[in-house]
Design a protein around this motif. Structure first.
Motif, PDB file in Angstrom:
ATOM      1  N   PHE A 125      22.511   3.315  -6.597  1.00 27.58           N
ATOM      2  CA  PHE A 125      23.760   3.358  -7.277  1.00 27.58           C
ATOM      3  C   PHE A 125      23.828   2.039  -8.535  1.00 27.58           C
ATOM      4  CE2 PHE A 125      24.875   4.390  -2.538  1.00 27.58           C
ATOM      5  CZ  PHE A 125      25.102   5.013  -2.677  1.00 27.58           C
ATOM      6  N   GLY A 126      22.160   2.481  -9.045  1.00 27.04           N
ATOM      7  CA  GLY A 126      22.092   1.382  -9.860  1.00 27.04           C
ATOM      8  C   GLY A 126      21.869  -0.137 -10.434  1.00 27.04           C
ATOM      9  N   GLN A 127      21.718   0.025  -9.278  1.00 29.27           N
ATOM     10  CA  GLN A 127      21.520  -1.981  -8.760  1.00 29.27           C
ATOM     11  C   GLN A 127      20.853  -2.537  -9.635  1.00 29.27           C
ATOM     12  OE1 GLN A 127      19.173  -3.424  -6.780  1.00 29.27           O
ATOM     13  NE2 GLN A 127      17.257  -1.784  -6.872  1.00 29.27           N
ATOM     14  N   GLN A 128      20.354  -3.537  -9.617  1.00 29.62           N
ATOM     15  CA  GLN A 128      19.291  -3.718 -10.360  1.00 29.62           C
ATOM     16  C   GLN A 128      19.126  -5.375  -9.611  1.00 29.62           C
ATOM     17  OE1 GLN A 128      18.049  -3.120 -13.778  1.00 29.62           O
ATOM     18  NE2 GLN A 128      18.872  -1.339 -13.400  1.00 29.62           N
ATOM     19  N   ILE A 129      19.044  -5.714  -8.478  1.00 32.39           N
ATOM     20  CA  ILE A 129      18.887  -7.237  -7.616  1.00 32.39           C
ATOM     21  C   ILE A 129      17.854  -6.992  -6.887  1.00 32.39           C
ATOM     22  CG2 ILE A 129      21.937  -8.295  -8.243  1.00 32.39           C
ATOM     23  CD1 ILE A 129      21.604  -6.966  -5.148  1.00 32.39           C
ATOM     24  N   LEU A 130      17.112  -6.059  -6.972  1.00 31.33           N
ATOM     25  CA  LEU A 130      16.107  -6.062  -6.013  1.00 31.33           C
ATOM     26  C   LEU A 130      14.931  -4.687  -6.530  1.00 31.33           C
ATOM     27  CD1 LEU A 130      14.524  -6.731  -3.234  1.00 31.33           C
ATOM     28  CD2 LEU A 130      15.596  -4.347  -2.336  1.00 31.33           C
ATOM     29  N   HIS A 131      13.752  -5.395  -6.801  1.00 31.07           N
ATOM     30  CA  HIS A 131      12.641  -4.166  -7.709  1.00 31.07           C
ATOM     31  C   HIS A 131      11.900  -4.624  -6.704  1.00 31.07           C
ATOM     32  CE1 HIS A 131      15.256  -5.281 -10.590  1.00 31.07           C
ATOM     33  NE2 HIS A 131      15.441  -6.514 -10.223  1.00 31.07           N
ATOM     34  N   ARG A 132      10.806  -3.283  -7.154  1.00 36.79           N
ATOM     35  CA  ARG A 132       8.771  -2.812  -6.405  1.00 36.79           C
ATOM     36  C   ARG A 132       8.003  -3.402  -7.109  1.00 36.79           C
ATOM     37  NH1 ARG A 132      10.183   2.726  -5.034  1.00 36.79           N
ATOM     38  NH2 ARG A 132      11.973   3.125  -3.122  1.00 36.79           N
ATOM     39  N   TRP A 133       7.477  -4.846  -7.437  1.00 31.91           N
ATOM     40  CA  TRP A 133       6.828  -5.217  -7.762  1.00 31.91           C
ATOM     41  C   TRP A 133       5.297  -5.152  -7.302  1.00 31.91           C
ATOM     42  CZ3 TRP A 133       1.597  -7.753  -7.930  1.00 31.91           C
ATOM     43  CH2 TRP A 133       1.723  -8.881  -8.542  1.00 31.91           C
ATOM     44  N   SER A 134       3.836  -3.842  -7.900  1.00 30.80           N
ATOM     45  CA  SER A 134       2.710  -3.588  -7.631  1.00 30.80           C
ATOM     46  C   SER A 134       1.506  -3.676  -9.093  1.00 30.80           C
ATOM     47  CB  SER A 134       3.159  -2.375  -6.938  1.00 30.80           C
ATOM     48  OG  SER A 134       2.992  -1.289  -8.049  1.00 30.80           O
ATOM     49  N   ALA A 135       0.352  -3.915  -8.153  1.00 33.76           N
ATOM     50  CA  ALA A 135      -0.480  -4.334  -9.391  1.00 33.76           C
ATOM     51  C   ALA A 135      -2.106  -4.302  -8.066  1.00 33.76           C
ATOM     52  CB  ALA A 135      -0.841  -6.255  -9.683  1.00 33.76           C
ATOM     53  N   ASP A 136      -2.958  -4.509  -9.312  1.00 31.24           N
ATOM     54  CA  ASP A 136      -4.489  -3.486  -8.238  1.00 31.24           C
ATOM     55  C   ASP A 136      -4.692  -5.052  -8.938  1.00 31.24           C
ATOM     56  OD1 ASP A 136      -6.721  -2.193  -7.634  1.00 31.24           O
ATOM     57  OD2 ASP A 136      -7.297  -3.166  -9.233  1.00 31.24           O
ATOM     58  N   SER A 137      -5.191  -5.733  -6.987  1.00 36.57           N
ATOM     59  CA  SER A 137      -4.757  -7.233  -6.805  1.00 36.57           C
ATOM     60  C   SER A 137      -6.728  -6.776  -5.813  1.00 36.57           C
ATOM     61  CB  SER A 137      -4.698  -7.884  -6.400  1.00 36.57           C
ATOM     62  OG  SER A 137      -4.615  -9.163  -6.292  1.00 36.57           O
ATOM     63  N   PRO A 138      -7.936  -6.632  -6.022  1.00 36.10           N
ATOM     64  CA  PRO A 138      -8.991  -6.941  -5.400  1.00 36.10           C
ATOM     65  C   PRO A 138      -9.144  -8.606  -5.293  1.00 36.10           C
ATOM     66  CG  PRO A 138     -10.144  -6.647  -7.128  1.00 36.10           C
ATOM     67  CD  PRO A 138      -8.101  -6.218  -7.451  1.00 36.10           C
ATOM     68  N   GLY A 139     -10.102  -8.461  -3.752  1.00 31.90           N
ATOM     69  CA  GLY A 139     -10.002  -9.483  -3.270  1.00 31.90           C
ATOM     70  C   GLY A 139      -9.102 -10.688  -2.426  1.00 31.90           C
ATOM     71  N   SER A 140      -9.651 -11.915  -2.607  1.00 27.00           N
ATOM     72  CA  SER A 140      -8.396 -12.493  -1.786  1.00 27.00           C
ATOM     73  C   SER A 140      -8.160 -13.359  -2.857  1.00 27.00           C
ATOM     74  CB  SER A 140      -9.667 -13.414  -1.246  1.00 27.00           C
ATOM     75  OG  SER A 140      -8.322 -14.759  -0.597  1.00 27.00           O
ATOM     76  N   VAL A 141      -6.469 -13.163  -2.468  1.00 23.50           N
ATOM     77  CA  VAL A 141      -5.613 -14.017  -3.207  1.00 23.50           C
ATOM     78  C   VAL A 141      -4.241 -14.302  -2.688  1.00 23.50           C
ATOM     79  CG1 VAL A 141      -5.854 -12.060  -5.090  1.00 23.50           C
ATOM     80  CG2 VAL A 141      -3.743 -11.437  -3.393  1.00 23.50           C
ATOM     81  N   ARG A 142      -3.245 -15.665  -2.987  1.00 17.65           N
ATOM     82  CA  ARG A 142      -2.760 -16.311  -2.734  1.00 17.65           C
ATOM     83  C   ARG A 142      -1.306 -15.184  -3.476  1.00 17.65           C
ATOM     84  NH1 ARG A 142      -1.981 -21.062  -3.446  1.00 17.65           N
ATOM     85  NH2 ARG A 142      -3.622 -22.101  -5.207  1.00 17.65           N
ATOM     86  N   VAL A 143      -0.027 -15.534  -2.686  1.00 18.19           N
ATOM     87  CA  VAL A 143       0.646 -14.778  -3.874  1.00 18.19           C
ATOM     88  C   VAL A 143       2.148 -15.498  -3.716  1.00 18.19           C
ATOM     89  CG1 VAL A 143       2.187 -12.390  -3.840  1.00 18.19           C
ATOM     90  CG2 VAL A 143      -0.015 -12.462  -3.128  1.00 18.19           C
ATOM     91  N   ALA A 144       2.959 -15.303  -4.712  1.00 18.73           N
ATOM     92  CA  ALA A 144       4.145 -15.871  -5.003  1.00 18.73           C
ATOM     93  C   ALA A 144       5.436 -15.612  -5.568  1.00 18.73           C
ATOM     94  CB  ALA A 144       3.742 -17.418  -5.593  1.00 18.73           C
ATOM     95  N   ALA A 145       6.383 -15.433  -5.072  1.00 18.10           N
ATOM     96  CA  ALA A 145       7.184 -14.441  -5.628  1.00 18.10           C
ATOM     97  C   ALA A 145       8.689 -14.976  -5.223  1.00 18.10           C
ATOM     98  CB  ALA A 145       7.160 -12.954  -5.178  1.00 18.10           C
ATOM     99  N   ASP A 146      10.033 -15.425  -6.303  1.00 19.41           N
ATOM    100  CA  ASP A 146      11.738 -15.578  -6.151  1.00 19.41           C
ATOM    101  C   ASP A 146      11.242 -16.902  -6.111  1.00 19.41           C
ATOM    102  OD1 ASP A 146      12.500 -13.545  -7.139  1.00 19.41           O
ATOM    103  OD2 ASP A 146      11.902 -12.254  -4.810  1.00 19.41           O
ATOM    104  N   GLY A 147       9.689 -17.636  -5.921  1.00 20.26           N
ATOM    105  CA  GLY A 147       9.699 -19.168  -6.298  1.00 20.26           C
ATOM    106  C   GLY A 147       9.191 -19.903  -4.985  1.00 20.26           C
ATOM    107  N   ARG A 148       8.645 -18.287  -3.612  1.00 17.10           N
ATOM    108  CA  ARG A 148       8.047 -18.683  -2.485  1.00 17.10           C
ATOM    109  C   ARG A 148       6.096 -18.051  -2.169  1.00 17.10           C
ATOM    110  NH1 ARG A 148      13.164 -17.208   0.904  1.00 17.10           N
ATOM    111  NH2 ARG A 148      15.160 -19.324   0.166  1.00 17.10           N
ATOM    112  N   GLY A 149       6.050 -18.939  -1.136  1.00 20.06           N
ATOM    113  CA  GLY A 149       4.279 -18.303  -1.239  1.00 20.06           C
ATOM    114  C   GLY A 149       5.014 -16.627  -0.509  1.00 20.06           C
TER     115      GLY A 149
END
Length: 488
Positions: free
Chosen positions: A388-412
Motif C-alpha cells: 500500500f505504498g509504505q516507506q518504513i520497511l525495506h529489503r537490503w541485500s548485497a553480496d558478502s562472501p566470508g565472515s562478516v559482522r552486520v549492523a543495521a538500524d543502530g544495532r548488531g
C-alpha cells in the motif's frame, strides 16, 4: 463471571437463520441436507430471510417448508444486505441456540444431532460452539478439510479457553451456535455498511462481553463451505471493494480494540483475529492476483493508517508469537513498524549463498565489517515492498562472501545461515520460531501455504485424535527432510 440458566430436560432448540439472495442454483443442496438431518435430542426451526432476491430463492424455501412440514417461515423484505437480513432473523428466532448457515453451503447429515450432543454436555460452559468447516471446491468436485484453522479440531470435540490459547478464535458465523439469550441481552447485531469481516466483527463484539470466553469445538459436525466455480460469491469479489482494505479495520477492528482498551486491555485473542486478517491481506500485495489495484494513492494511505491504528493495539510479543497461520516475518515487521516500534534486535541478516538479506528501517544504516573491524563497502540493492505504498520497511541485500559482522538500524544483527531447500521466507520463519521457542513445535508452511503443522495445542481432547494429528505432523516433517535430501 456470567451466570447462565441450566438447560432443561427437553430437547435443545435450534434456530437456523438463512438469508437468501440469488441462490436459486445452490439452495437445493442446503435444503436437501436439512431434509436428511438425523433425528436427535433437538428441535429445529428454519427462518429464511428473502432479501429481495430477484430469482425464485424465496419460493423454493417456502415450497420446502410446505412440503416437509418443517418448523419455520420465510420473511420477505426489500434488498438490504446480509447483515440486515441476519438481524431480522435474530429478532424472529425463538429457540435456545441460533446459527447462521449460508444459503449456498450445506451440512453433514448429523450436523444438528452432533451439535445437540455437545451442547447438552458443555453448553453452560461455552461462549459459542463452532463446528468443523470443510470446503467443497466446485472446480475439483471434492470436499477437502483444508481450512487454515483446522488444527483446532485435531483433538476432537473440546472446550478451549481463548484467554489461555489466544490462537483459538472464531471468525465466521455460518458454522457457529450462539445462545439466543446472550444475543438479546448483549444487543449484539451485525454491522451494516461494511462489506468485509462482518462475521468476525460480530463474533468479536459478542465475546468482548466476557472476560474469559470459552470456545466450544464440535469436531464431528461438518459444515460444508462451497467455493463457487463461477467466482461470483461475496468472498470472491471482496478484493475489488475498498472496504476490504479500509472499512473493516478503521470502522470495525479499530473500534472494538479501542472499546476494549478503554476498559482494560485488548484481549490477545482479538489481537490474533486482526493478525489472521492480515495474513490474507499483506502477503497478497506482493502478487499479481492479490495486489490491491482497486485503490488509488489516497485510499492506499488510508489503508496504511487504518492498519497502523490497529497494530498499535497489538502487543509486540503477541505479534511475533502468533502461530495460528504462517504470517510471514516481513508482514509482522511491517505491522511492528506501523505501530511505531523499531525492527527488533533479534531480527537477523539472512545469508543465502554469498548474499545477505536484511529487513531494515533505514537502508543507509547498514554496515558490514570484516576481520580486524575494517568497514566493507557493499554494492547493495534496496527494495521497498509495495504494501500500500509504505516507506518504513525495506529489503537490503548485497553480496558478502566470508565472515562478516552486520549492523543495521543502530544495532548488531546476527548472521543466520540458510538450510538447503528452504525459501527466504521459510528461513526467516525458522529463525523467528527459534527465538520464540516454537521451532520444535511446528513445521512452517510451504511456500504459498497458510497452515502451520504443529502438535495439537490446547487442553484435553481425544488422545486418539491427537495421535492421528501427530502422525500427520510426523509425515510432514519426514516429507520435508526427504525433499531437502533430494535437492542435494
Amino acid at each position: 463471571m456470567i451466570e447462565r440458566m441450566s438447560i432443561g430436560s427437553g430437547p435443545l432448540g435450534f434456530s437456523a437463520v438463512i438469508p437468501l439472495f440469488r441462490v436459486e442454483r445452490y439452495l437445493p443442496d442446503l435444503l436437501g441436507s436439512l431434509t436428511r438431518q438425523r433425528p436427535g435430542d433437538y428441535t429445529l426451526e428454519v427462518i429464511f430471510i428473502d432479501d429481495g432476491s430477484p430469482d425464485r430463492s424465496g419460493d423454493l424455501a417456502q415450497e420446502w417448508l410446505d412440503g416437509t412440514g418443517a418448523a419455520g417461515r420465510v420473511i420477505r423484505q426489500p434488498n438490504a444486505g446480509v447483515s440486515v437480513a441476519r438481524n431480522v432473523g435474530i429478532d424472529a428466532a425463538t429457540a435456545d441456540w441460533v446459527t447462521f448457515p449460508d444459503s449456498d453451503d450445506f451440512l453433514s447429515i448429523d450436523y444438528f444431532r452432533r451439535a445437540a450432543h455437545f451442547l447438552r454436555r458443555h453448553g453452560e460452559g461455552v461462549s459459542v460452539a463452532s463446528t468443523r468447516l470443510v470446503r467443497l471446491s466446485e472446480l475439483e468436485n471434492r470436499i477437502r478439510d483444508v481450512h487454515a484453522l483446522k488444527f483446532r479440531f485435531a483433538a476432537g470435540s473440546r472446550r478451549v479457553s481463548m484467554v489461555d490459547f489466544p490462537d483459538f478464535f472464531q471468525l465466521n458465523v455460518a458454522s457457529v451456535f450462539f445462545r439466543r439469550g446472550d444475543l438479546l441481552a448483549r444487543g449484539t447485531r451485525f454491522r451494516t455498511g461494511l462489506h468485509a469481516s462482518e462475521d468476525a466483527l460480530f463474533v468479536a463484539e459478542f465475546l468482548l462481553h466476557e472476560s474469559a470466553p470459552m470456545l466450544g469445538l464440535v469436531a464431528d459436525a461438518r459444515y460444508v463451505y462451497r467455493r463457487r466455480a463461477a467466482g461470483d460469491s461475496a468472498i470472491d469479489r471482496f478484493r475489488d471493494n475498498p472496504d476490504t482494505y479500509i472499512g473493516r479495520f478503521r470502522d470495525g477492528y479499530l473500534q472494538l480494540m479501542e472499546q476494549a482498551a478503554s476498559i482494560g486491555a485488548v484481549p490477545q485473542w482479538l489481537q490474533a483475529m486482526f493478525l489472521y486478517e492480515c495474513q490474507w491481506l499483506l502477503p497478497a500485495q506482493l502478487t499479481d492476483d492479490g495486489y490491491a489495484s482497486v485503490l488509488d494513492a489516497a485510499a492506499r494511505g488510508e489503508t496504511l493508517a487504518a492498519l497502523a491504528a490497529c497494530a498499535a493495539h497489538v502487543d509486540e510479543d503477541r505479534l511475533f508469537r502468533y502461530d495460528a497461520t504462517a504470517l510471514p516475518l516481513e508482514s509482522r515487521l511491517l505491522l511492528n513498524r506501523l505501530a511505531g516500534r523499531p525492527v527488533p534486535s533479534w531480527v537477523g541478516a539472512y545469508r543465502r549463498g554469498t548474499v545477505l538479506h536484511l529487513p531494515v528501517a533505514d537502508p543507509a544504516s547498514v554496515q558490514l565489517r570484516g576481520s580486524g573491524d575494517q568497514l566493507i563497502e557493499a554494492d547493495a540493492t534496496v527494495v521497498t515492498p509495495d504494501y500500500f505504498g509504505q516507506q518504513i520497511l525495506h529489503r537490503w541485500s548485497a553480496d558478502s562472501p566470508g565472515s562478516v559482522r552486520v549492523a543495521a538500524d543502530g544495532r548488531g544483527r546476527a548472521v543466520i545461515e540458510t538450510v538447503r531447500g528452504e525459501s527466504l521466507a521459510q528461513q526467516q520463519d525458522r529463525h523467528r520460531r527459534r527465538v520464540f521457542s516454537q521451532l520444535r513445535r511446528a513445521v512452517p508452511a510451504r511456500e504459498g501455504e497458510v497452515r502451520v503443522w504443529k502438535p495439537v495445542p490446547g487442553p484435553f481432547g481425544s488422545p486418539w485424535r491427537r495421535m492421528g494429528w501427530d502422525a500427520q505432523l510426523l509425515r510432514h516433517r519426514l516429507g520435508r527432510l526427504v525433499r531437502r535430501w533430494l535437492r542435494r
